[in-house]
Design a protein around this motif. Structure first.
Motif: not given
Lengths: 431, 137
Positions: A383-384, A389-393, A411-413
């Motif tokens: 979803l990026d 807190g990181a810019p993308n997955c 949060i998805i995990m």
């Protein structure tokens, strides 16, 4: 070890991920609700300062009033040519330079004069050292030099081994004023900076052992201080202080530097994303028959520096007027014609590769980490969203294998884990 | 470790993506800048060739402790006179490709120049496989 002169005003940072997602080198993470710059990756381009909606990112520069009341016997201002584009009705460079003296500087020395010296030396250098493997890359923009060191180490050998116009002007100023009887330590030289990268170049030089510049002051601070003087100054008060001609002043905007070289095979690129694209193409051997690359991290060149007041497009229009007006300038000939022999403009050290991109110094370990990273990345939501807190997955997966985060920081995990635990508990209850 | 990329001929403007991606991998692994530069140039050239001449294909990369192998496989027209194609200036590119500025006949010689070892297997009407190797030690 990295160093950056961009800092965070903690009270203003709300922990949103705007800067995290816009940073061209993915150097920022939100941790504990605040943005942190990982200095090993930061190139001082100032993108985070531009995009922060809360004004939480600032460029650290010396306090202007403190400088003006400091103990230096001779306080010299080093204005970059881009400063001349910041004031609306004024087109007389001598008026702007006089205003710098009105606020308390004892002397001024235009950086554009240093730029003219570098133009001449660049022409000579390229003639004596024709490019072998790709073009020479200008060393004038410190953010670009740092970008090459961190992201394109194979192009380090292409960086033109000459010092910057700022450094050149500072050395010339030191030589001139020591010849006037001042001791070296009595002279304070202050560059009026349009960007954080220049401050880092002074405090943490990568191409010289020690900078001849004492410190930097912000263009914004200087702008508001000299503005009233520029407006109310009588023509009779204007001193003849200008050293630079059109050629040097042109360095302020993108294309000006290569224009001065008078070579057909120059490529000029501005804007950090465009610079990254061109360097990538260069590394792939896609750009041929170019012998000089002028690359500026900011849109429009130094006119677009994050500490400038005007937008770079308006500034460029003004710049053209300044250049036209300067067809018949008044020069300060005593400084201009002084003896500057013995000043070297050659770089004193090779730009060091910043191995920040490496997963591990150990090749086998790096391979293992990469496998784990790619495996984790496949399982991430893609979803990026930036909530971790990181810019993308992809960067999240990277941070996990580097041991900076754990999987549940996504949060998805975490949601999936909780759902699974709940289902397990329900299954147990039914038993 | 292996890495696979698909070169899609319907998106020629994206040609070069595989080279750039794999280059990123090598930087993360700490491969020396010299090898990265040589490999980028050779792989990019090969990738462009796949788009211009061969209707795309697959790239398979293997990274070992001492060597990187890049295998570029296409089901294109094949190279009828391989000896000539290995010499600078000779090209089978279509007039259309040449009009776009491609097909200067520098592709294979350039790949050979930048790789430590190059094997070309080709059969007219079947396709071409380039295997290029880069030494890490």
């Amino acid at each position: 070890m990295g160093f950056t002169s961009v800092s965070l005003l903690k009270d203003r940072c709300v922990g949103c991920t705007t800067c995290v997602q816009r940073c061209p080198t993915e150097a920022i993470r939100v941790r504990g609700g605040k943005a942190h710059i990982q200095t090993d990756y930061c190139i001082d381009c100032g993108m985070c300062m531009r995009v922060c909606k809360h004004g939480a990112k600032v460029s650290e520069t010396a306090d202007l009033d403190a400088i003006l009341s400091s103990d230096y016997k001779l306080k010299v201002a080093l204005p970059p040519p881009s400063m001349y584009s910041q004031f609306e009705e004024n087109r007389n460079i001598n008026r702007l330079l006089t205003a710098l003296k009105k606020i308390g500087f004892d002397e001024v020395f235009g950086v554009a004069r240093g730029a003219e010296v570098i133009t001449r030396e660049t022409i000579r250098f390229i003639e004596e050292n024709p490019p072998v493997n790709g073009p020479w890359i200008s060393s004038a923009c410190p953010a670009v030099v740092r970008l090459v060191a961190t992201r394109f180490p194979s192009l380090i050998e292409n960086i033109l081994p000459l010092i910057s116009p700022m450094e050149t002007a500072a050395r010339m100023a030191r030589k001139y004023f020591t010849a006037q009887g001042y001791k070296d330590e009595e002279i304070g030289i202050f560059f009026i900076t349009p960007c954080p990268a220049k401050t880092t170049e002074v405090l943490y030089p990568r191409m010289v052992e020690k900078s001849a510049v004492t410190n930097t002051v912000s263009m914004q601070d200087v702008y508001f201080k000299i503005r009233p003087f520029i407006h109310k100054m009588e023509d009779a008060e204007i001193e003849t202080l200008q050293l630079e001609s059109v050629e040097g002043v042109s360095w302020a905007h993108i294309g000006g530097e290569s224009q001065g070289l008078g070579r057909p095979d120059c490529l000029a690129v501005d804007g950090i994303d465009n610079v990254i694209k061109v360097l990538d193409d260069l590394e792939n051997g896609k750009i041929e028959q170019i012998d000089f690359l002028e690359a500026n991290a900011c849109t429009g060149g130094c006119l677009g520096g994050p500490l400038q007041i005007e937008n770079p497009f308006n500034a460029y229009t003004r710049m053209k007027k300044v250049l036209r007006r300067n067809e018949h300038p008044h020069f300060r000939t005593d400084v201009l014609e002084a003896d500057y022999s013995g000043i070297s403009v050659m770089a004193e050290k090779e730009v060091e590769e910043a191995p920040s991109i490496q997963l591990s110094p150990d090749f086998q370990e790096a391979l293992r980490m990469m496998e784990r990273r790619d495996d984790l990345y496949e399982r991430l939501p893609h979803l990026d969203c930036g909530a971790c807190g990181a810019p993308n997955c992809y960067a999240f997966a990277q941070d996990v294998v580097r041991g900076k985060l754990v999987e549940e920081d996504c949060i998805i995990m975490l949601k999936d884990t909780l759902r699974y635990q709940k289902m397990e508990a329900q299954a147990k209850d039914q038993e | 470790m292996t890495f696979d990329y698909i070169v899609d001929p319907t998106e020629p403007e994206r040609a070069g993506r595989a080279s750039t991606k794999f280059k990123g991998v090598l930087k993360e692994l700490g491969v020396s800048p010299k090898v990265i530069r040589a490999l980028s140039i050779a792989m990019y050239e090969g990738e462009i060739n796949m788009v211009i001449h061969a209707n795309g294909g697959n790239i398979h990369c293997e990274v070992d402790a001492d060597k990187i192998r890049v295998i570029m496989k296409d089901s294109g027209p094949g190279i009828p006179e391989l000896d000539k194609a290995m010499k600078p200036g000779w090209s089978t590119a279509s007039t259309q490709a040449r009009e776009l500025g491609f097909g200067a006949g520098m592709g294979l010689p350039n790949i050979k120049k930048w790789s430590d070892n190059l094997v070309v297997e080709t059969e007219v009407g079947v396709g071409t496989t380039l295997t290029m190797e880069f030494n890490l030690t």
